[in-house]
Every structure is written in structure tokens, then in C-alpha cells.
Design an enzyme around this catalytic site. Structure first.
Site, mmCIF file in Angstrom:
data_model
loop_
_atom_site.group_PDB
_atom_site.id
_atom_site.type_symbol
_atom_site.label_atom_id
_atom_site.label_comp_id
_atom_site.label_asym_id
_atom_site.label_seq_id
_atom_site.Cartn_x
_atom_site.Cartn_y
_atom_site.Cartn_z
ATOM 1 N N GLN A 133 0.869 -1.179 0.000
ATOM 2 C CA GLN A 133 0.000 0.000 0.000
ATOM 3 C C GLN A 133 0.908 1.232 0.000
ATOM 4 O O GLN A 133 1.355 1.685 1.056
ATOM 5 C CB GLN A 133 -0.908 -0.010 1.234
ATOM 6 C CG GLN A 133 -1.717 -1.293 1.390
ATOM 7 C CD GLN A 133 -2.814 -1.436 0.348
ATOM 8 O OE1 GLN A 133 -3.775 -0.676 0.337
ATOM 9 N NE2 GLN A 133 -2.676 -2.432 -0.521
ATOM 10 N N GLY A 193 -11.879 3.166 3.081
ATOM 11 C CA GLY A 193 -10.889 2.234 2.576
ATOM 12 C C GLY A 193 -9.899 2.854 1.607
ATOM 13 O O GLY A 193 -10.015 4.017 1.209
ATOM 14 N N HIS A 194 -8.935 2.054 1.179
ATOM 15 C CA HIS A 194 -7.869 2.554 0.307
ATOM 16 C C HIS A 194 -8.407 2.937 -1.066
ATOM 17 O O HIS A 194 -9.374 2.367 -1.572
ATOM 18 C CB HIS A 194 -6.732 1.540 0.197
ATOM 19 C CG HIS A 194 -7.110 0.222 -0.394
ATOM 20 N ND1 HIS A 194 -6.263 -0.858 -0.364
ATOM 21 C CD2 HIS A 194 -8.220 -0.219 -1.022
ATOM 22 C CE1 HIS A 194 -6.823 -1.880 -0.956
ATOM 23 N NE2 HIS A 194 -8.021 -1.514 -1.365
ATOM 24 N N ASN A 195 -7.798 3.947 -1.632
ATOM 25 C CA ASN A 195 -8.104 4.449 -2.982
ATOM 26 C C ASN A 195 -9.475 5.113 -3.093
ATOM 27 O O ASN A 195 -9.923 5.415 -4.206
ATOM 28 C CB ASN A 195 -8.040 3.324 -4.032
ATOM 29 C CG ASN A 195 -6.693 2.633 -4.068
ATOM 30 O OD1 ASN A 195 -5.685 3.184 -3.665
ATOM 31 N ND2 ASN A 195 -6.689 1.401 -4.541
#
Length: 355
Positions: free
Chosen positions: A216, A257-259
Site C-alpha cells: 500500500q 478504505g484505500h483508494n
């Protein structure tokens, strides 16, 4: 033992002052010199309190209130008891908030919990970090290498700021926050206990060697005038950045969450869960406990009712709700149809009269 109030006492004002501040009309101008010493709800107000009324649900409280003055719309003006001074307002609650902001300016943004005006002796700050004049650092803060923090920012007790993080001016980072891999704009309020910039949940699942972790390597970008509620977590991106748009307000215990990309001036209520690589447009409102699946797009101006589960894209200005979420008109029709079916079955449990 005296009861603490935690905030400064408001100044003594008159009804004429309140009218001038809000633009409301004091119906009985002869009461302009009447003093207001505080604000209160209808059921708790006394003769020196200002209150407001704009919801028929509280009509009984209005009839029984002991308040000295009330901000109220023209349609309800006649319902105000005779002993209460009437301030006729187009938007009573909004005007009440104007007064509250004037009376309690110290409650609008957190300050040092310890009355510190500089850097606490127990704070640990890497020599390479650059703090502009006017930064306040509470006890037991840890600030890592190459961090930059702008003037007017307050870093709360026990917060940890990781290497290379940038925090703009007039921000507040609450106690026990952990921030890494993040670039944060100006006038951002981050309440206590937030985690920002930690790993996203990225794995290749169920491989022969177990769950394979995906690096990540993105960042969290938080634009100006964002507010992040207590206990919220914002994961850094994987292949792209996680972005929180200007003016967005996030409630407590939200997971991003990511992105994920969130647009400008969005409203996210408590305990929302946003899965990775989700895109949310501008001016979107999400109710409490909404869950949204990954890789979806929520259009500008969309609204999702509380406790909904979203598995499909939502068009701009869509009004969706339910589990799984769908346009609210369709959802309501389905609920009514199911309720009618249940009533019919209850009325005729054995199918009498049917072949």
C-alpha cells in the site's frame, strides 16, 4: 462541589442585539432591552434564555416553555405563549445557531486541553521537523522526521505524526491520533482517536501460500476545511491516493478504505463503511451505518438513507435506500407491498375462499 461548564459563559445581550445579529423581527419592540444570558432548549429554558421552535413535534414543549424569548417562524408565531418574546425568523434554527456561534465561539474549534501556548516539554519532535511559529503541541506528542506543520495548528496530547507528513495552518489534531503518509490542508479538524494513512486492506486471498499482502504505497490527501470525527480511520491508497475533498464533514467511527475518492462538501454520518476504490462525487449525503461496496461510483448530489447497503452505482442526485439499496420510491413501494401481503395473510391465514 461546583458543576464545571467547560466553556466560557456567554456575554449578556439584549433582544435588540439578537435581532440585529440574526435579522429576525422582534415582534414587540418595547422588549428590546430585555436581557438574554444564555441559550436553552424549549423544555429547559428559563426567563433569561433564548430558545427556538421550528418543529410541530415539540408543540407541547412550546406551550409549556418558561423561556424569555423564542426564535420562531411566522406560521407558528401565534402559538408562542404570551410571556415569551417573539423573534420572527425565516429560519429559526439557523438563526439560533448564529447566536450560539457568537455566544460560544470557543466551542467551535478545539484548543490545547492543557492551556499550552507553545510546545510541551514532554513532546518528542525530530530535529528535522519544521513547525511554523504559533503551533501548539500538547504533552507526549511524537513528531517524526521532516514533518511540516503550519501556524495556528494544535496537536493534541499523545498524537503521533509520522515521517514526512504535512499539516497545514489552523488545523487541530485530536489526542491519540496517529497520522502517517498524509498531506493535510488548512483548517482541518481531526477529532481524537483517528487513524489516518495506515495500510489499506489489500490482499490476494486464498493463494497456495496463504493471503498475499499487496503493498500500500499511496497517500491520504485531505483538502481544506474538512472535519473528521472521533475514531474514524482513513486508509492510505494502494496504487492511487485516498482523497477527502474540500469542506467534507465526516462523523465518528467512519471507515474509509484505500483508494477512495470523496468529493467536496459531502456529509458522512456515523459508522459508515466505504470499501476500497470507491468514488463519491460532490455534495453527497450518506446516512449513519451506510455500507458501500468497492469500485462503485456515487454521483454528485446523491443521498443514501441510514443503514442502507449499496452494491450498485448511484446516479447524480439519486435518492436511494434499503438493503440492497435502490431508488427510494421503488423501495417504499416494495415495503408497502410486503406489508399488504402480510396483512392479507394474517386476515386469511388458511387461504379460505381460495381454490
Amino acid at each position: 462541589m461546583a458543576q464545571p461548564t467547560f466553556f466560557e459563559q456567554p456575554p449578556v445581550s439584549t433582544l435588540a442585539d439578537i435581532a440585529a445579529l440574526t435579522g429576525a423581527v422582534l415582534v414587540d419592540a418595547s422588549r428590546g432591552s430585555q436581557q438574554v444570558k444564555g441559550l436553552a432548549s424549549l423544555d429547559e429554558a428559563g426567563p433569561q434564555h433564548l430558545t427556538f421552535f421550528d418543529n410541530l413535534k415539540y408543540a407541547d414543549q412550546l406551550a409549556a416553555t418558561k423561556a424569555g424569548a423564542c426564535l420562531v417562524g411566522a406560521r407558528f408565531e401565534a402559538s408562542v405563549p404570551a410571556h415569551v418574546a417573539v423573534l420572527r425568523a425565516k429560519q429559526p434554527f439557523r438563526d439560533f445557531v448564529k447566536v450560539a456561534r457568537e455566544f460560544h465561539n470557543d466551542a467551535l474549534r478545539p484548543q490545547s486541553w492543557f492551556g499550552i501556548s507553545g510546545i510541551a516539554p514532554s513532546a518528542i519532535i525530530d530535529p528535522s521537523a519544521r513547525l511554523e511559529d504559533g503551533v501548539i503541541v500538547d504533552p507526549l506528542v511524537v513528531i517524526g522526521p521532516n514533518v511540516e506543520i503550519g501556524t495556528g495548528t494544535v496537536i493534541g496530547a499523545g498524537a503521533v505524526i509520522g515521517a514526512d507528513v504535512r499539516i497545514g495552518r489552523d488545523c487541530n489534531v485530536g489526542a491519540h491520533c496517529a497520522i502517517q503518509c498524509a498531506l493535510i490542508g488548512n483548517n482541518v479538524l481531526i477529532h481524537p482517536g483517528c487513524g489516518i494513512g495506515q495500510d489499506g486492506y489489500g490482499f490476494v486471498f486464498f493463494g497456495v501460500d496463504g493471503h498475499l499482502k499487496v503493498p500500500q504505497t499511496g497517500r491520504v490527501l485531505i483538502q481544506d476545511n474538512v472535519e473528521v470525527g472521533a475514531g474514524t480511520t482513513i486508509d492510505r491508497g494502494s496504487l492511487r491516493d485516498t482523497v477527502i475533498g474540500e469542506g467534507t464533514k465526516i462523523d465518528n467511527q467512519v471507515q474509509i478504505g484505500h483508494n477512495v475518492t470523496i468529493g467536496r462538501h459531502c456529509l458522512l454520518a456515523a459508522q459508515i463503511g466505504l470499501a476500497g476504490s470507491l468514488t463519491i462525487g460532490d455534495n453527497v449525503a450518506l446516512g449513519a451505518k451506510v455500507g458501500i461496496n468497492n469500485h462503485l461510483h456515487i454521483g454528485d448530489g446523491a443521498q443514501v438513507t441510514a443503514m442502507s447497503a449499496v452494491k450498485d452505482d448511484i446516479p447524480a442526485n439519486g435518492r436511494w435506500g434499503g438493503h440492497f439499496a435502490k431508488p427510494t420510491k421503488q423501495w417504499f413501494r416494495e415495503i408497502i407491498a410486503v406489508e399488504r401481503l402480510v396483512r392479507d395473510n394474517a386476515a386469511n391465514p388458511k387461504g379460505e375462499g381460495q381454490e
